[in-house]
Design an enzyme around this catalytic site. Sequence first.
Site, PDB file in Angstrom:
ATOM      1  CG  HIS A 294      74.232  38.995  51.941  1.00  0.00           C
ATOM      2  ND1 HIS A 294      73.719  40.004  51.152  1.00  0.00           N
ATOM      3  CD2 HIS A 294      73.268  38.684  52.845  1.00  0.00           C
ATOM      4  CE1 HIS A 294      72.493  40.292  51.563  1.00  0.00           C
ATOM      5  NE2 HIS A 294      72.205  39.505  52.595  1.00  0.00           N
TER       6      HIS A 294
ATOM      7  CG  ASN B 273      78.309  38.999  47.178  1.00  0.00           C
ATOM      8  OD1 ASN B 273      78.896  40.079  47.200  1.00  0.00           O
ATOM      9  ND2 ASN B 273      77.089  38.839  47.678  1.00  0.00           N
TER      10      ASN B 273
ATOM     11  CG  ASP C  61      72.425  38.370  48.123  1.00  0.00           C
ATOM     12  OD1 ASP C  61      71.591  39.258  48.368  1.00  0.00           O
ATOM     13  OD2 ASP C  61      73.633  38.595  47.897  1.00  0.00           O
TER      14      ASP C  61
ATOM     15  CG  LEU D 120      72.179  40.207  38.355  1.00  0.00           C
ATOM     16  CD1 LEU D 120      72.100  39.545  39.728  1.00  0.00           C
ATOM     17  CD2 LEU D 120      70.857  40.042  37.606  1.00  0.00           C
TER      18      LEU D 120
HETATM   19  C1  GRF Z   1      79.357  44.826  53.286  1.00  0.00           C
HETATM   20  O1  GRF Z   1      78.535  44.821  54.422  1.00  0.00           O
HETATM   21  C2  GRF Z   1      79.036  43.639  52.418  1.00  0.00           C
HETATM   22  O2  GRF Z   1      78.620  42.491  53.129  1.00  0.00           O
HETATM   23  C3  GRF Z   1      77.899  44.157  51.622  1.00  0.00           C
HETATM   24  O3  GRF Z   1      78.228  45.492  51.331  1.00  0.00           O
HETATM   25  C4  GRF Z   1      79.062  45.998  52.377  1.00  0.00           C
HETATM   26  C5  GRF Z   1      80.306  46.537  51.711  1.00  0.00           C
HETATM   27  O4  GRF Z   1      81.131  47.108  52.615  1.00  0.00           O
HETATM   28  N1  GRF Z   1      77.624  43.388  50.441  1.00  0.00           N
HETATM   29  P1  GRF Z   1      82.562  47.666  52.162  1.00  0.00           P
HETATM   30  O5  GRF Z   1      82.377  48.478  50.914  1.00  0.00           O
HETATM   31  O6  GRF Z   1      83.468  46.487  51.941  1.00  0.00           O
HETATM   32  O7  GRF Z   1      82.993  48.485  53.348  1.00  0.00           O
END
Ligand code: GRF
Length: 180
Positions: free
Chosen positions: A95, A93, A136, A78
């Site tokens: 997600h 961010n 999120d 966080l």
């Molecule tokens: C991704 O799926 C992102 O959406 C999530 O964590 C994952 C990170 O993937 N928050 P990477 O480290 O960029 O491969």
Amino acid sequence: MLVSGGGTNLQALLDAFHDSPLVQIARVISSRSDAGALDRARRGNVPAVVLRKPSDAAELLAALHEIELVVLAGYLQLVPAAVVRQFRGRMINIHPALLPDFGGRGMYGHHVHEAVLASGARESGATVHLVDEEFDRGAIIGQERVPVLPGDTPDTLAARVLEAEHRLLPRVVLDLTRRL
Ligand code: GRF
């Protein structure tokens, strides 16, 4: 860029903007010293920092010195409220689901895709949102949808969503950079 994991979204940005006059990946900041993203930063000649205490606002603010836009991808901590305040409206961010559903504390990685499959949803996707004081919850600024296919497992769905992330994140970063 704030990371904790493998860094494929970092790689997508490095590949998309390797000779861009507009977007420069200035620094990679990791909450973990064993994050694969650090190897990608090294290969991309991007300076990298490993945080000693991710909850320490002063340490993170120092690491974000002179940064205009902060991008979180796979960052599992966080962000301290003082840092959110400093970067309000210019911290995003990504997600791996269609927020506001399937987000929040504990909803990361395969937990997200398991929940999507368990819900029977016919669609999933990726979301880019502004970062605020909660996981999120910030305003959504971009989404890309993908189908949930019969026989999908958390791994096959995660792979399809990750491809969408690698298309969506560079698009949103370029758009935001143009408006900064
Ligand atoms: C991704 O799926 C992102 O959406 C999530 O964590 C994952 C990170 O993937 N928050 P990477 O480290 O960029 O491969």
